[in-house]
Structure formats: C-alpha cells, structure tokens
Scaffold this motif. Structure first.
Motif, short mmCIF file in Angstrom:
data_model
loop_
_atom_site.label_atom_id
_atom_site.label_comp_id
_atom_site.label_asym_id
_atom_site.label_seq_id
_atom_site.Cartn_x
_atom_site.Cartn_y
_atom_site.Cartn_z
N ASN A 331 0.79 -1.22 0.00
CA ASN A 331 0.00 0.00 0.00
C ASN A 331 0.83 1.29 0.00
O ASN A 331 0.39 2.31 -0.50
N ARG A 332 2.03 1.25 0.57
CA ARG A 332 2.70 2.50 0.93
C ARG A 332 3.93 2.81 0.07
O ARG A 332 4.71 1.93 -0.27
N LEU A 333 4.05 4.12 -0.22
CA LEU A 333 5.18 4.64 -0.96
C LEU A 333 5.88 5.66 -0.08
O LEU A 333 5.27 6.62 0.39
N SER A 334 7.18 5.46 0.15
CA SER A 334 7.96 6.39 0.94
C SER A 334 8.64 7.39 0.01
O SER A 334 9.21 7.02 -1.02
N LEU A 383 3.09 7.87 1.67
CA LEU A 383 1.81 7.99 0.99
C LEU A 383 1.15 6.63 0.85
O LEU A 383 1.82 5.62 0.63
N ASP A 384 -0.18 6.61 0.97
CA ASP A 384 -0.94 5.39 0.73
C ASP A 384 -1.39 5.39 -0.73
O ASP A 384 -2.12 6.30 -1.16
N SER A 385 -0.96 4.40 -1.49
CA SER A 385 -1.19 4.40 -2.94
C SER A 385 -2.66 4.19 -3.32
O SER A 385 -3.05 4.42 -4.46
N ARG A 386 -3.48 3.76 -2.36
CA ARG A 386 -4.90 3.55 -2.68
C ARG A 386 -5.61 4.86 -3.01
O ARG A 386 -6.65 4.86 -3.67
N GLU A 430 1.51 -2.21 -5.08
CA GLU A 430 0.52 -3.01 -5.82
C GLU A 430 -0.87 -2.39 -5.81
O GLU A 430 -1.57 -2.38 -6.81
N GLN A 431 -1.29 -1.87 -4.65
CA GLN A 431 -2.66 -1.40 -4.52
C GLN A 431 -2.93 -0.12 -5.32
O GLN A 431 -4.08 0.30 -5.42
#
Length: 787
Positions: A331-334, A383-386, A430-431
């Motif tokens: 889910n997460r991008l740093s 950041l949450d990619s969703r 992925e999300q």
C-alpha cells in the motif's frame, strides 16, 4: 477588591523549571491523507489568512507636562458605546484625574469616587476600581450621549517618585487596529511587510449572516494619517529611566532612548494600503508597536495603538528539487524530499496537495524529522497508494506535490513553500492499480501505519512510575496552568489521571509530545482527554499528528475541551513580543513567558490545516460573561465583565478567549454557556468548576456505562447489613462508581453518621451492628456504575 495579577487575569499557576533533565525518545507519527475535496476547501482558507491578525482597540495616550506635577492629553470618542481608562503606575499614590467631556462637563476622579461639575451635568454610568497592589486603576464610562467627541484628560498631583505610569484608553466595542504579516513567509526571511486596517464591528443584522464580524474602514475615508511604527527586541530593557516624567511625549522620548527601538514609517499608498516594512532581523523575539491616528472625512478622529509580537526563528529550512521514492509494502510509498539549512533531527510540518494526470488525488499533512539520505539532508513522508487508485489516475512516471508548505511545528511559521514539485517514481505499490470501486477508505488510508517514528525531546522525571490501568480520562490544564485547574474528584466515574509538567509554557507541539508520553505511560490500552484552554490545542494536535492511546478511545467523546482558543487569543496577541509585551507594560506584571503558538497568527493556519477526522473527534464548549439580566445590571456593566482582560479584547468573551476564537470548524460545538469566565478570581464562575458539565464530560469520556438498579440483598439483622460485591455477583467485575443510601430514601450512607467496614466501588457496603453506638445498622441499598 480583587487583586489584579496575571494569575486571575489569564488564569495561570507557575512552576519552577530549573534543574530539568531532557531525554530523547521516539513517537510514531501519522501520515494524514484525505479526500481530494479537502484540497479545495483548505486551499481557499489558506489563501485568505487576513483574519490572522493582532487586533487592538486600545490607545496609549501621550501626555504633556503642564504645571508642576500635572499632565494633560486629548483623545477622541467616535462611538457611543463607552470606554475605559487604565492608569498604571509605580509610586506612592495615584493622581487625581479630571475628565473634560465634549459638552463641557468636568468629571473628577479621586480614589474610587467620581463626581461631575457643570451647568448641564449628566451623570455617567461609571465605575472606578483601584488596585494598589498592582498599581492599576480602572475607570469605566458606560453608554451616554455625553461621551461622543473630543475629551481632555488631566492627571493632577502625581508625586515625583511615580514611575512607569501609563494612561491607556480602551474603546468599548469601537474600532480596532489590525496588524498582520502581509508576506506570510518565514519571519526568518526578512524583510517583511506589515499591513494595517481599521475595523469596526458589524451590526447585529450583519453578524447574523455568514460574513466577517467586522467591516474595514475604507482608506478613502481617511483625510489625514499620523502613524509611526516602533520595533522592540526581547533583549532591550522594558524599564523607564526617567523619575520625573510620566507617560508623556517627554517620557516617550526617554522610553525610546532607553530601549533604543528602531522607528519605521507607516505609509498610506494611493491604492489605500496602510503598511510598514522592516528589514531582515536576527533570531529573537520582537514586538512591533504602532501609534495610529486617523482623521476621517466626517471630522471624527480614530486613535489606536497596535501591537504585534513575533519570533524570528533560527531555522533557514528550504526545499530543494531532489526526491527519491521507495515502495514500503503493498500500500505504501515512501518519499524523501531534499531540504537545506536545517539541523539533524529537526522536526518540521510538511503539508502538500498530491496531483497526478492533472487530477487532485489527496493531501498529505504530517510531522517529519530531518535526516541524511542518499540525496542529502531530507524529510520523509509516506503515501498510501490507494488514494491514487481512488482518483483513477494512470501516469506511471510519477506525481506532483503542489502548494507545498514547510512549517515550524510549534509556531506554525512558514519556513518555505513551493508551488509544485514533480516526483519521479520507478515503481508504485501493488494497490495503486486496483479499481476505484474496490477502495474502501479506512483509518490506515487516513492516518498511515503506526511504524514511522520521529525523535522527540521529553522532560525526564515527569512520569515517575507507570500505572497499568487499562484506560481512563486524562485531565489537561492550559498555558501556565497546573493540577489545580480541574477538581479530580469530580471525575469519579472511573480511573483518571492529571497531566502535569514542570514546564508551564510550551509551544503547541512540545505540549502535545509531553501529553502523549505521560498519557501513554499512564494508560496502557486507551484514554480520553478533558482539557482546558491551550490543553485543548495540545490534545487536538496530538490526535492529529501522533499515534497514542487516544486513537483507541471508544468513548462517545474522545476529546472534550473548555475555553480552548482554537483560533488563538487576542489577549495573547497583546502579550507576546518584548518580554511580556503590552500586557506587562500596562499592568506591571511579568509572571509567565508569552507563547506565540497561542496567537491568532499561529493558531488560525494551524486550525485550518488540522485533519478533518481529528476535528470530528473533538467536542468543545465555549463560555462568556453574557449580558445583564435587567436594566439595573446594565448600568453596573463592570459586574458582567469577567475581568480586566475583557476590556482589552473585543467581543463577548470569558476574559481570555472570545467566543469567535473558541470555534473549531469541523469540531462538535457543544454550546456557549453564559456567566462563566476562563478561570477563578473573576466576576463569574470558573468555567472548569461547572459541576454539571464536568459530570457530563466524565460520563461521555468513558465507554458507555450505566447505573445498575438499586440493590438490597440483606437486612440489618444478625451481624449487620452486607451489600458487598460478593453479595451481588451479577454486577460487573470492575465498577467505575458506587452509591449507597438508606433503603427507600435519598439519604446517602455517608450522611447517616454510621460506621462502615467497607464503602467503595470495589468492595460495596458492609455495615456491622457491633460498630454502631446504638448497636444496629440502618437498612441500606446500593448501586454500581458499570461499563
């Protein structure tokens, strides 16, 4: 006669902060992402911060020496609402004051007496209050047709030992002089331009609409302007050196000479902009003072003295164009963003809009620390990619940060900003590629995961031991307060703990950190908060930026506050600056360090940027002195003011925080209580001593609970009356509260005069006949308060 001290003016208690040991620890921080709609809501508000201004309805009257020890000066009243005079001095006695009204009536004020002489003398509704302990005399003149126009004041018979004397005019509900930083940039990046406005309260009809509570006097209406700006630094002395001049132009020269301030021109541009500009300043605390006199086209004169205190920070933080991304999980991008001019581990607030494919995606609002990465000094956000999936964007090469703000977390001073920054991305989580219909917004999307931590500095020795109670209510005091703020025993429906720190004046972020560490140590599962004044700001800030046990609170009202200045306090606007600022100069008090984070200039942008979900978990009460109940009380208007602070801040107020300043946009407004003041020692009840409200907050700050029915298992035959816990096995294992009374009556067991072996929520009631003087117990019934 109440003693006028800062304790009852602002409601503070002082603690020593000497010998403190500081330690570093880690706190997990929230990412705070929100819906794309928040971008446009907050952008509009952040672009219009003109209300974040220091406002003053005061005039520091210059006097001229006439004969002997007599002084005189003139001032103009251009409304019919009333005014107050504050005479402050240090010396043996107050002067005899003469007031010459516009109609020629002569009012004499000696001690607490006021008399009138004149052919057509009109009795003014007035009040004189003398407090020799703090060397302040307040003379309040209420509404009357005789007051409008030009007045002359004379101070007669001042002794030669009188020093530090001022005469301050407070205009009741009149025009105020607003001052604010026009550039809205870091005060460490001078020069800065400061703007001024004359503002008048709107009518009751106007104020009922969704409009500003004031109107601006148009510059075109100003025929002549006589204004000067003076800049004072914290290091400069606030003492007057002359022993034989009093509050006059001569004194002003002496005052300026002793303090060596810098003077700047105040200009009126052809476009009607009133302003002054000051150059780059070194690190420190400053106060801008403005002497303002405007002659209007109708002949009225508006005289005001404005004050604007501000800090200049040492941080020279600047964003660079460097960035680096890394996938943390599905889910997460740093994202690392380069910064310059900062120190290692420095905490900063990072706020930005997130866009991709020219579509709004989300906002990011987090606290982050400076650290070394492969791109140099950086701050890191997660950041949450969703949110990308929800926005249905498809650009795989990267995204944009827009309207970036880098702020100091205590003062909310803007350190740097960027219009946009493109962030190239090699790979997304992925999300990011799931369908928008599959996205369900949850707490992890809104707050992030509880595994990103920043270093924080804490005061050691505050929490000496850990209480392993599962949960409870944390009671929090405000600026320069202490544990006497709340009556702990009023919150007796379950466990409670009172926040306490040896540092009584902290910035908003430092306060939130101390609160988080203490509360987490006290309650291992969850806690709720009941807070007063700045303690409410600290609680909401903690809820917004740090993971704590407050996030787990299942209580109906996780955060409850009373008298919190979410929009800042105009009284603090006057208090900040050189030493204790204007309040110290006028009232001769210097009890506690001023706090910039409580000013309107700091609080309004902070409140605008608060995450929506943390505001929605907040339930806040406001209070005011209210209005008189009848015509007789309206004549005794000084009795329905909270305290001296009510005269120097505009609008209905509790003596420290006005009703408008206590508003929190998306919070739950629990109403405005009248006849209550900010603290004790004022004219009405201390707002933290409203027992009915405290009982409600006690109940609503806990897991929903209720009282059992009245239980009566035993009679007083045999050895006595046993209504203990083991006699009532159906009652919950850990009752929060307990009551006992004589059966069939409302008489509490504690009022019967009998002796009890056991009388508590954990043990119930045990009354043994042998312990009683008459050898027999009454018949009792009990009930328990259970979650």
């Amino acid at each position: 006669m109440k003693k006028l001290t800062l304790t009852n003016l602002l409601g503070i208690g002082l603690c020593s902060i000497s010998g403190l040991a500081l330690s570093s620890t880690m706190l997990p921080v929230k990412s705070n992402m929100g819906s794309a709609e928040e971008i446009f809501i907050k952008r509009e508000l952040l672009n219009d911060l003109s209300t974040a201004a220091s406002q003053s309805n005061l005039y520091l009257l210059p006097l001229e020496k006439t004969v002997g020890e007599n002084w005189s000066g003139d001032f103009f009243i251009n409304d019919i609402h009333g005014f107050s005079l504050f005479e402050t001095m240090q010396g043996e006695s107050f002067s005899h004051i003469e007031l010459l009204s516009p109609t020629g009536n002569r009012y004499l004020i000696q001690g607490e007496e006021i008399t009138c002489e004149g052919a057509n003398c009109v009795e003014l509704s007035s009040h004189v209050e003398v407090n020799e302990a703090t060397a302040v005399r307040t003379i309040s003149i209420n509404r009357n047709a005789d007051i409008q126009g030009s007045w002359q004041v004379r101070l007669n018979g001042l002794n030669s030992g009188a020093i530090n004397t001022n005469l301050l005019i407070s205009y009741e509900e009149g025009a105020s002089l607003a001052i604010w930083d026009a550039d809205r940039v870091s005060l460490s990046s001078q020069p800065n331009k400061y703007l001024f406005e004359l503002r008048v309260p709107n009518s009751e009809q106007d104020s009922s609409e969704e409009s500003a509570p004031y109107s601006v006097i148009k510059s075109a209406e100003i025929e002549a302007l006589d204004a000067k700006a003076f800049l004072f630094s914290h290091a400069e002395s606030a003492e007057y050196t002359s022993q034989d001049v009093v509050g006059t132009k001569e004194l002003k020269q002496s005052k300026l000479k002793s303090r060596e301030p810098r003077e700047y021109e105040v200009s009126l541009s052809p476009e009607g902009e009133i302003s002054t500009t000051i150059p780059k300043l070194p690190v420190g605390d400053y106060r801008l003072e403005v002497e303002f006199s405007a002659t209007m086209s109708n002949g009225d004169v508006i005289q005001r003295t404005g004050y604007y205190g501000f800090p200049v920070l040492g941080s020279e933080a600047q964003l660079t164009s460097a960035s680096r991304t890394k996938v943390l999980d599905e889910n997460r991008l740093s994202v690392d963003i380069g910064v310059e001019g900062v120190t290692d581990k420095e905490l900063l607030v990072f706020y930005a809009e997130i866009w991709r494919d020219d579509k709004p995606v989300s906002t990011i609002n987090t606290i982050t620390s400076v650290h070394e990465t492969s791109i140099g000094d950086s701050v890191t956000v997660t950041l949450d990619s969703r949110w990308f999936a929800l926005a249905e964007t498809h650009n795989q090469h990267g995204f944009e940060f827009r309207n970036i703000r880098l702020l100091d977390p205590n003062t909310y001073l803007l350190l740097d900003s960027k219009t946009d920054l493109f962030v190239p991305v090699v790979a997304f989580p992925e999300q990011e590629s799931i369908k928008a219909s599959a996205v369900k917004i949850n707490n992890e999307m809104l707050l992030g995961k509880n595994d990103i931590k920043v270093p924080v500095t804490s005061v050691q020795g505050v929490q000496e031991s850990v209480n392993f109670d599962a949960n409870g209510i944390v009671l929090v005091h405000g600026w320069c307060g202490n544990t006497s703020t709340w009556e702990q025993w009023r919150f007796n429906d379950g466990p409670r703990f009172e926040y306490n720190s040896p540092i009584t004046s902290m910035g908003r972020n430092d306060f939130a950190i101390e609160l988080a560490l203490q509360a987490n140590a006290e309650y291992r599962d969850w806690f709720s908060v009941v807070a007063h004044s700045q303690g409410g700001q600290a609680a909401v800030h903690m809820q917004s930026y740090y993971f704590t046990g407050l996030d787990n609170s299942p209580a109906p009202r996780p955060i409850q506050t009373v008298g919190t200045p979410y929009q800042g306090s105009l009284l603090m606007d006057l208090y900040v600056g050189s030493g204790a600022g204007m309040i110290n100069d006028i009232f001769n008090i210097n009890d506690c360090q001023a706090q910039w984070s409580l000013t309107t200039a700091s609080s309004i942008p902070w409140a605008i940027m608060l995450p929506f979900n943390s505001q929605q978990r907040t339930f806040y009460y406001r209070t005011t002195h209210g209005m008189p109940n009848n015509w007789w009380e309206s004549l005794q208007f000084w009795r329905w003011k909270c305290n001296a602070g009510s005269w120097v801040i505009p609008g209905p107020d509790d003596g420290v925080v006005s009703v408008g300043e206590g508003w929190l946009g998306l919070g739950n407004d629990m109403g405005i209580m009248t006849r209550e003041c900010h603290t004790g020692g004022m004219n009405f009840m201390n707002q933290t001593r409203d027992n009915n409200r405290n009982n409600i907050m006690d109940e609503m700050g806990r897991v929903p609970a209720s009282w059992t029915q009245w239980l009566d298992r035993d009679d007083p035959g045999g050895s006595g009356d046993w209504e203990n816990r083991s006699s009532h096995p159906a009652v919950c294992a850990n009752p929060w509260n307990f009551q006992a009374r004589r059966r069939g009556t409302t008489i509490p067991a504690t009022q019967t005069g009998e002796i009890f072996s056991t009388l508590s929520a954990s043990g119930g009631l045990v009354c043994q006949n042998a312990d009683q003087p008459d050898g027999v117990c009454f018949d009792y019934e009990v009930r328990f308060f259970c979650p």
